[in-house]
Design a protein around this motif. Structure first.
Motif, PDB file in Angstrom:
ATOM      1  N   PRO A  51       9.312  -6.211  -0.450  1.00  0.00           N
ATOM      2  CA  PRO A  51       9.960  -7.504  -1.564  1.00  0.00           C
ATOM      3  C   PRO A  51       8.994  -7.666  -2.856  1.00  0.00           C
ATOM      4  CG  PRO A  51       8.704  -8.321   0.366  1.00  0.00           C
ATOM      5  CD  PRO A  51       8.912  -6.892   0.648  1.00  0.00           C
ATOM      6  N   GLU A  52       7.615  -7.263  -2.572  1.00  0.00           N
ATOM      7  CA  GLU A  52       6.812  -7.516  -4.165  1.00  0.00           C
ATOM      8  C   GLU A  52       7.291  -6.374  -5.126  1.00  0.00           C
ATOM      9  OE1 GLU A  52       5.295  -7.622  -0.811  1.00  0.00           O
ATOM     10  OE2 GLU A  52       5.000  -9.956  -0.691  1.00  0.00           O
ATOM     11  N   CYS A  53       7.326  -5.557  -4.441  1.00  0.00           N
ATOM     12  CA  CYS A  53       7.580  -4.173  -5.641  1.00  0.00           C
ATOM     13  C   CYS A  53       8.996  -4.574  -6.197  1.00  0.00           C
ATOM     14  CB  CYS A  53       7.560  -3.020  -4.699  1.00  0.00           C
ATOM     15  SG  CYS A  53       7.837  -1.463  -5.867  1.00  0.00           S
ATOM     16  N   ASN A  54       9.933  -4.723  -5.488  1.00  0.00           N
ATOM     17  CA  ASN A  54      11.339  -4.917  -5.837  1.00  0.00           C
ATOM     18  C   ASN A  54      11.383  -6.269  -7.085  1.00  0.00           C
ATOM     19  OD1 ASN A  54      14.410  -4.494  -5.797  1.00  0.00           O
ATOM     20  ND2 ASN A  54      14.474  -6.676  -5.093  1.00  0.00           N
ATOM     21  N   ASN A  55      10.531  -7.263  -6.668  1.00  0.00           N
ATOM     22  CA  ASN A  55      10.478  -8.237  -7.338  1.00  0.00           C
ATOM     23  C   ASN A  55       9.757  -8.073  -8.842  1.00  0.00           C
ATOM     24  OD1 ASN A  55      10.729 -11.090  -8.160  1.00  0.00           O
ATOM     25  ND2 ASN A  55       8.462 -11.417  -7.769  1.00  0.00           N
ATOM     26  N   LEU A  56       8.645  -7.380  -8.814  1.00  0.00           N
ATOM     27  CA  LEU A  56       7.978  -7.139 -10.091  1.00  0.00           C
ATOM     28  C   LEU A  56       8.742  -6.048 -10.900  1.00  0.00           C
ATOM     29  CD1 LEU A  56       4.139  -6.980  -8.608  1.00  0.00           C
ATOM     30  CD2 LEU A  56       5.260  -8.932  -9.806  1.00  0.00           C
ATOM     31  N   LEU A  57       9.335  -5.080 -10.249  1.00  0.00           N
ATOM     32  CA  LEU A  57      10.191  -4.238 -10.982  1.00  0.00           C
ATOM     33  C   LEU A  57      11.269  -4.776 -11.667  1.00  0.00           C
ATOM     34  CD1 LEU A  57      10.335  -0.763  -8.959  1.00  0.00           C
ATOM     35  CD2 LEU A  57       8.767  -1.363 -10.829  1.00  0.00           C
ATOM     36  N   SER A  58      12.083  -5.950 -11.095  1.00  0.00           N
ATOM     37  CA  SER A  58      12.979  -6.561 -11.646  1.00  0.00           C
ATOM     38  C   SER A  58      12.567  -7.536 -12.765  1.00  0.00           C
ATOM     39  CB  SER A  58      13.618  -7.602 -10.679  1.00  0.00           C
ATOM     40  OG  SER A  58      14.358  -6.902  -9.444  1.00  0.00           O
ATOM     41  N   ASP A 114      16.720   3.070 -15.726  1.00  0.00           N
ATOM     42  CA  ASP A 114      15.555   3.409 -16.822  1.00  0.00           C
ATOM     43  C   ASP A 114      14.212   3.141 -16.188  1.00  0.00           C
ATOM     44  OD1 ASP A 114      17.099   4.693 -18.367  1.00  0.00           O
ATOM     45  OD2 ASP A 114      17.092   3.241 -19.955  1.00  0.00           O
ATOM     46  N   VAL A 115      14.038   1.985 -15.577  1.00  0.00           N
ATOM     47  CA  VAL A 115      12.925   1.241 -15.089  1.00  0.00           C
ATOM     48  C   VAL A 115      12.546   1.924 -13.586  1.00  0.00           C
ATOM     49  CG1 VAL A 115      11.922  -0.709 -13.834  1.00  0.00           C
ATOM     50  CG2 VAL A 115      12.980  -1.036 -15.972  1.00  0.00           C
ATOM     51  N   ALA A 116      13.716   2.304 -12.814  1.00  0.00           N
ATOM     52  CA  ALA A 116      13.289   3.056 -11.696  1.00  0.00           C
ATOM     53  C   ALA A 116      12.761   4.284 -11.976  1.00  0.00           C
ATOM     54  CB  ALA A 116      14.703   3.266 -10.896  1.00  0.00           C
ATOM     55  N   LYS A 117      13.385   5.164 -13.064  1.00  0.00           N
ATOM     56  CA  LYS A 117      12.872   6.394 -13.340  1.00  0.00           C
ATOM     57  C   LYS A 117      11.382   6.467 -14.110  1.00  0.00           C
ATOM     58  CE  LYS A 117      16.748   8.854 -14.935  1.00  0.00           C
ATOM     59  NZ  LYS A 117      17.603   8.808 -16.153  1.00  0.00           N
ATOM     60  N   GLU A 118      11.211   5.205 -15.032  1.00  0.00           N
ATOM     61  CA  GLU A 118       9.716   5.287 -15.473  1.00  0.00           C
ATOM     62  C   GLU A 118       8.717   5.003 -14.331  1.00  0.00           C
ATOM     63  OE1 GLU A 118       9.813   1.892 -18.127  1.00  0.00           O
ATOM     64  OE2 GLU A 118       7.610   2.359 -19.047  1.00  0.00           O
ATOM     65  N   SER A 157       0.816  -1.303   0.073  1.00  0.00           N
ATOM     66  CA  SER A 157       0.019   0.108  -0.037  1.00  0.00           C
ATOM     67  C   SER A 157       0.838   1.392  -0.036  1.00  0.00           C
ATOM     68  CB  SER A 157      -1.003  -0.075   1.119  1.00  0.00           C
ATOM     69  OG  SER A 157      -0.143  -0.491   2.200  1.00  0.00           O
ATOM     70  N   PHE A 158       2.093   1.260  -0.234  1.00  0.00           N
ATOM     71  CA  PHE A 158       2.894   2.452  -0.563  1.00  0.00           C
ATOM     72  C   PHE A 158       2.446   3.229  -1.701  1.00  0.00           C
ATOM     73  CE2 PHE A 158       5.641  -0.386   2.160  1.00  0.00           C
ATOM     74  CZ  PHE A 158       6.295   0.247   2.810  1.00  0.00           C
ATOM     75  N   SER A 159       2.860   4.455  -1.854  1.00  0.00           N
ATOM     76  CA  SER A 159       2.190   5.139  -2.983  1.00  0.00           C
ATOM     77  C   SER A 159       3.086   4.939  -4.343  1.00  0.00           C
ATOM     78  CB  SER A 159       2.260   6.527  -2.579  1.00  0.00           C
ATOM     79  OG  SER A 159       3.374   7.284  -2.068  1.00  0.00           O
ATOM     80  N   ALA A 160       4.390   5.340  -4.352  1.00  0.00           N
ATOM     81  CA  ALA A 160       5.263   5.097  -5.831  1.00  0.00           C
ATOM     82  C   ALA A 160       5.815   3.641  -5.688  1.00  0.00           C
ATOM     83  CB  ALA A 160       6.405   6.056  -5.655  1.00  0.00           C
ATOM     84  N   LEU A 161       6.421   3.675  -6.842  1.00  0.00           N
ATOM     85  CA  LEU A 161       7.241   2.029  -6.918  1.00  0.00           C
ATOM     86  C   LEU A 161       8.772   2.341  -6.901  1.00  0.00           C
ATOM     87  CD1 LEU A 161       5.041   0.830  -9.920  1.00  0.00           C
ATOM     88  CD2 LEU A 161       4.724   0.335  -7.353  1.00  0.00           C
ATOM     89  N   GLU A 162       9.405   1.541  -6.305  1.00  0.00           N
ATOM     90  CA  GLU A 162      10.739   1.631  -5.996  1.00  0.00           C
ATOM     91  C   GLU A 162      11.491   0.159  -5.931  1.00  0.00           C
ATOM     92  OE1 GLU A 162      11.496   3.533  -2.206  1.00  0.00           O
ATOM     93  OE2 GLU A 162       9.922   2.532  -1.492  1.00  0.00           O
ATOM     94  N   PHE A 163      12.760   0.111  -6.511  1.00  0.00           N
ATOM     95  CA  PHE A 163      13.588  -0.950  -6.308  1.00  0.00           C
ATOM     96  C   PHE A 163      14.144  -0.905  -4.836  1.00  0.00           C
ATOM     97  CE2 PHE A 163      14.252  -0.877 -10.873  1.00  0.00           C
ATOM     98  CZ  PHE A 163      14.330  -2.209 -11.020  1.00  0.00           C
TER      99      PHE A 163
END
Ligand code: TYM
Length: 325
Positions: A250-257, A269-273, A238-244
């Motif tokens: 852990p879910e956010c890091n996994n899905l971004l990777s 690039d993904v972190a920025k996007e 339930s955090f607001s933005a997405l980050e590595f």
């Protein structure tokens, strides 16, 4: 040329973890190294199994190797049990393996706890010796695997050193042996991203073939709507933005990777996007990137399956149909 070996067990269906942690990284290596990729069917019988299913899964795994881009004119692709020397060397190596080394293996501890005493065959314990044999038999230089195989690779290295010391080194020379190393000590190749793809339903457990819920993994051959549904329902936060790299996410890091690897973009690039996106806008992006990346693999594997069906190829024929050692 330096030599590379690796393999996947034909149990259940091949998932995104197997692909991003291992198979995808094998493709580029074929051009530079001498490569051997096997389907480790003997490793798949360490837990209760069905013979017909194993034979089908062995064939399907070979098709997926080829569909992912393993080129049988460059790499040697074969079924482990067809080359009897794997098991012969395993017996010799097991006489040099202290049982305590095997008792310490994390996978043995986990799998034996889950299976229960009655279902734990000796092979579940001695499995890493067979894996060491797969590697040492070919005097391999590098072994590209996901992070969960790191401990097995360490055991392989220790075993090679032990055999070299016991039978190949100075001690052996004193007894009249010719000395020198018997086995090359191989190095693991663990990718910087994708080495540990996590479950879609729990960012703290790795994606695995044996997890009871199919919702926890993306199988390489999942149809589009199944992929879309799994991503729609996967666990987020339930955090607001997405980050590595936020240990609380852990879910956010996994899905971004995963997005980074299937889109072919860099981590920066993904972190920025994604820093300005929320889950609602990121999930469709991820779904599209996954579907687009997996489409050619699915198309190719369908072609291979149909050709094999038409020509009546079954698992036992793989040895002669593919380019082999
Ligand atoms: P297996 O069949 O469990 O997995 C095959 C490969 O996939 C990797 N992998 C993952 N990578 C990232 N994230 C995940 N969630 C994930 N799950 C699995 C594994 O690390 C592995 O590289 N014992 C081995 C097979 C084997 C082998 C060998 C490998 C037998 N002999 C010789 C190399 C060399 C195994 O059970 O992998």
């Amino acid at each position: 040329k330096k030599r590379i070996v690796s393999g996947v067990q034909p149990t259940g269906s091949i998932h995104l973890g197997n692909y991003l942690g291992a198979i995808k990284n094998w493709i580029a290596l074929q051009n530079t190294y001498e490569t051997l990729f096997f389907i480790v069917d003997l490793h798949a019988i360490t837990l209760p199994y069905d013979t017909k299913e194993l034979s089908k899964a062995t064939r399907d795994t070979a098709a997926i190797y080829l569909a992912c881009g393993i080129d049988a004119s460059k790499a040697s692709v074969f079924v482990q049990s067809h080359v009897h020397a794997h098991v012969e060397l395993m017996w010799l190596l097991s006489s040099a393996t202290p049982i305590g080394w095997l008792n310490r293996m994390i996978q043995f501890k986990e799998k034996s706890r889950k299976a229960g005493d009655e279902n734990v065959g000796v092979a579940l314990l001695t499995y890493p010796v067979l894996m060491a044999s797969d590697i040492l038999l070919y005097q391999s230089d590098f072994v590209p695997v996901g992070e969960d195989q790191k401990q097995h690779l360490e055991l392989t290295r220790e075993l090679a050193e032990r055999v070299n010391y016991l039978y190949g080194g100075r001690k052996w020379k004193k007894l009249g042996g010719r000395g020198g190393a018997i086995f090359k000590v191989p190095e693991p190749l663990i990718p910087p991203a994708g080495a540990r793809v996590m479950s879609l339903t729990d960012g703290l457990s790795k994606m695995s073939k044996s997890a009871p819920s199919d919702q926890s993994r993306i199988n390489l051959l999942d149809p589009k709507d199944v992929i879309a549904n799994k991503i729609k329902r996967c666990k987020t936060d339930s955090f607001s933005a997405l980050e590595f790299d936020n240990p609380e996410r852990p879910e956010c890091n996994n899905l971004l990777s995963v997005y980074q690897l299937v889109s072919g973009k860099t981590k920066e690039d993904v972190a920025k996007e994604c820093q300005g996106l929320n889950w609602g806008s990121f999930k469709p992006l991820l779904t599209d990137a996954l579907i687009e990346h997996l489409h050619p693999i699915q198309f190719q594997s369908n072609m291979i399956f149909s050709t094999w069906l038409l020509t009546g190829v079954h698992e036992n024929q793989l040895l002669s149909d593919l380019q082999l050692v």
